[in-house]
Design a protein around this motif. Sequence first.
Motif, PDB file in Angstrom:
ATOM      1  N   LYS A 119      -3.600 -44.846  26.590  1.00 11.60           N
ATOM      2  CA  LYS A 119      -3.148 -45.770  27.736  1.00 11.60           C
ATOM      3  C   LYS A 119      -2.691 -45.054  28.872  1.00 11.60           C
ATOM      4  CE  LYS A 119      -1.583 -49.713  24.864  1.00 11.60           C
ATOM      5  NZ  LYS A 119      -0.681 -49.571  24.031  1.00 11.60           N
ATOM      6  N   THR A 120      -2.684 -43.857  28.972  1.00  9.80           N
ATOM      7  CA  THR A 120      -2.378 -42.854  30.334  1.00  9.80           C
ATOM      8  C   THR A 120      -3.493 -42.629  31.082  1.00  9.80           C
ATOM      9  OG1 THR A 120      -3.033 -40.711  28.973  1.00  9.80           O
ATOM     10  CG2 THR A 120      -0.790 -41.535  28.733  1.00  9.80           C
ATOM     11  N   ASP A 121      -3.231 -42.454  32.329  1.00  9.88           N
ATOM     12  CA  ASP A 121      -4.152 -42.339  33.134  1.00  9.88           C
ATOM     13  C   ASP A 121      -5.202 -41.316  32.820  1.00  9.88           C
ATOM     14  OD1 ASP A 121      -3.397 -44.470  34.697  1.00  9.88           O
ATOM     15  OD2 ASP A 121      -2.603 -43.335  36.283  1.00  9.88           O
ATOM     16  N   ILE A 122      -4.448 -40.212  32.478  1.00 14.51           N
ATOM     17  CA  ILE A 122      -5.139 -39.003  32.221  1.00 14.51           C
ATOM     18  C   ILE A 122      -6.276 -39.316  31.105  1.00 14.51           C
ATOM     19  CG2 ILE A 122      -5.105 -36.868  30.972  1.00 14.51           C
ATOM     20  CD1 ILE A 122      -2.366 -36.271  32.078  1.00 14.51           C
ATOM     21  N   VAL A 123      -6.096 -40.091  29.905  1.00 18.40           N
ATOM     22  CA  VAL A 123      -7.091 -40.281  29.231  1.00 18.40           C
ATOM     23  C   VAL A 123      -7.898 -41.431  29.507  1.00 18.40           C
ATOM     24  CG1 VAL A 123      -7.567 -40.945  26.851  1.00 18.40           C
ATOM     25  CG2 VAL A 123      -5.819 -39.032  27.125  1.00 18.40           C
ATOM     26  N   SER A 124      -7.446 -42.371  30.093  1.00 23.44           N
ATOM     27  CA  SER A 124      -8.240 -43.678  30.437  1.00 23.44           C
ATOM     28  C   SER A 124      -9.154 -43.509  31.513  1.00 23.44           C
ATOM     29  CB  SER A 124      -7.404 -45.011  30.505  1.00 23.44           C
ATOM     30  OG  SER A 124      -6.524 -44.730  31.589  1.00 23.44           O
ATOM     31  N   MET A 164     -10.474 -38.281  32.379  1.00 26.41           N
ATOM     32  CA  MET A 164     -11.040 -37.114  31.620  1.00 26.41           C
ATOM     33  C   MET A 164     -12.488 -36.853  31.770  1.00 26.41           C
ATOM     34  SD  MET A 164      -9.057 -36.095  28.149  1.00 26.41           S
ATOM     35  CE  MET A 164      -9.878 -37.453  26.979  1.00 26.41           C
ATOM     36  N   TYR A 165     -12.902 -35.722  31.765  1.00 30.48           N
ATOM     37  CA  TYR A 165     -14.365 -35.420  31.981  1.00 30.48           C
ATOM     38  C   TYR A 165     -14.683 -35.424  30.252  1.00 30.48           C
ATOM     39  CZ  TYR A 165     -14.229 -34.248  36.860  1.00 30.48           C
ATOM     40  OH  TYR A 165     -14.262 -34.291  38.067  1.00 30.48           O
ATOM     41  N   ALA A 166     -15.159 -36.462  29.765  1.00 29.32           N
ATOM     42  CA  ALA A 166     -15.475 -36.542  28.328  1.00 29.32           C
ATOM     43  C   ALA A 166     -17.030 -37.180  28.119  1.00 29.32           C
ATOM     44  CB  ALA A 166     -14.475 -37.515  27.658  1.00 29.32           C
ATOM     45  N   PHE A 167     -17.458 -36.689  27.237  1.00 32.61           N
ATOM     46  CA  PHE A 167     -19.102 -37.060  27.064  1.00 32.61           C
ATOM     47  C   PHE A 167     -19.608 -36.631  25.656  1.00 32.61           C
ATOM     48  CE2 PHE A 167     -20.519 -32.493  26.968  1.00 32.61           C
ATOM     49  CZ  PHE A 167     -19.345 -31.834  27.715  1.00 32.61           C
ATOM     50  N   GLU A 168     -20.613 -37.310  25.115  1.00 33.80           N
ATOM     51  CA  GLU A 168     -21.112 -37.189  23.792  1.00 33.80           C
ATOM     52  C   GLU A 168     -21.961 -35.807  23.946  1.00 33.80           C
ATOM     53  OE1 GLU A 168     -22.918 -40.842  22.421  1.00 33.80           O
ATOM     54  OE2 GLU A 168     -23.718 -39.806  20.919  1.00 33.80           O
ATOM     55  N   ASP A 169     -21.980 -34.975  23.304  1.00 32.94           N
ATOM     56  CA  ASP A 169     -22.906 -33.927  23.392  1.00 32.94           C
ATOM     57  C   ASP A 169     -24.224 -34.216  22.653  1.00 32.94           C
ATOM     58  OD1 ASP A 169     -22.692 -33.068  20.973  1.00 32.94           O
ATOM     59  OD2 ASP A 169     -21.668 -31.299  20.982  1.00 32.94           O
TER      60      ASP A 169
END
Length: 413
Positions: A60-65, A68-73
């Motif tokens: 629920k935090t801004d950081i995670v929601s 984040m530079y998140a992706f599927e490799d």
Amino acid sequence: MAKQKLQSIRGIHDGLPEQVRNWRHIEDVARKVFASYVFSEVRLPILEPTELFVRSVGEKTDIVSKEMYAFEDQGGDYICLRPEGTAGAVRAYLQAGLTRAGAQRWFYMGPMFRRERPQKGRLRQFQQIGAEFFGVSGPVEDVEVLSMAQRFLDELGIEQTRLEINSLGCVECRPAYREALLSFLEKQKEFLCETCHDRMGSNPMRVLDCKMKSCQAALTDAPEMVNHLCQACDTHFSGLKEGLTALHIPFTINPRIVRGLDYYNRTAFEFITDQLGAQGTVLAGGRYDGLVESLGGPATPAIGFAAGMERLEMLLPQAEVSAPDIAVVALGDAVSAYALQQAAKLREAGLSVIHCGGGSAKKQFKMADREGAKFVVTIGEDEMKENKLMLKNLSTGEQIKTVLKAVIEEVRG
Ligand code: ATP
Ligand code: MG
């Protein structure tokens, strides 16, 4: 059609020599100060499983929601660029099986990534210097960690910061406080922003931290955690305040400092400056006694902090400069090989030397000046024949013709 210029990503900056000199200085000071508290450096991965931050920082935090530079490799794994250092440190601590190895004192430095709105002091790739102290629960360790942070800032010559502390209570006393806060917030609801309405449902303590002026005005009489602490938290907080006082570390209590997450408890702190606008928090940290357990380890108390390198850099009293010990001026082609050899020997002796490249004397002296050299070694045919060097101290103007060994001694001082 003109080709578009290739640029770095917005909010992601190059570390050019001017910056890196300052960063190296900050890192050197950190290593020195942290070593005096017997903290050891760790180097942890920049890529981590996304799940790590979902479980620690929280979905629920801004950081995670949002950030984040998140992706599927290519292999179908969900990975991300780390947005902060604590979660990875706890993961590494657990993975290495160190929970029974006694207290661990770690520090780290390196890049972090958050897709925030870039501003001065707020980047998408930034560097943190952080410390984590695992396996200790007392206020004494809180004081030690805070005094280490204070010492770090002092050694950097950064004087315009103030320390603010708070206690966030614990699982015993926070629920009752939360209820008291919520009923206060319900009464003020019409004055609070939309985001705060959401926070009331998810994490009402975060309302205290809202940057909106109108919200802050509505919170003037809000109940404060420090007045709702259980006996154990109150004793801990007193121990912290007494320790800081004994070490003459000035602090104020700021009941608005919160951490959004349940695993944070008791001590929370920030070193703040007024010099950087909305990016005023230079170093922030706190106790997180619940995190190791929530990531699957045994209940283990811990405390840590992280400082933003780029914000520290903006507060440095002076920039680090590069000043070679010696600039070598070679007069004429005949001395070219000899001058190169002398430069090499001076470097072997541990001195920093630039070779001014030959050519006109005027051009070479100009270069020595621009590079900020402390001494100039001039080599002409006479010097070569006598196997000597002409040494000039640029700050005193003094000049002597002497042998290599004497030059080395003179420059070393
Ligand atoms: P802020 O309130 O400024 O957003 P934060 O609470 O998000 O900071 P932490 O996650 O506690 O910050 O990180 C610790 C320190 O790292 C901050 O005090 C700051 O100095 C630095 N920092 C955090 N985010 C950034 C960023 N996007 N760019 C540069 N430095 C940052
Ligand atoms: Mg932030």
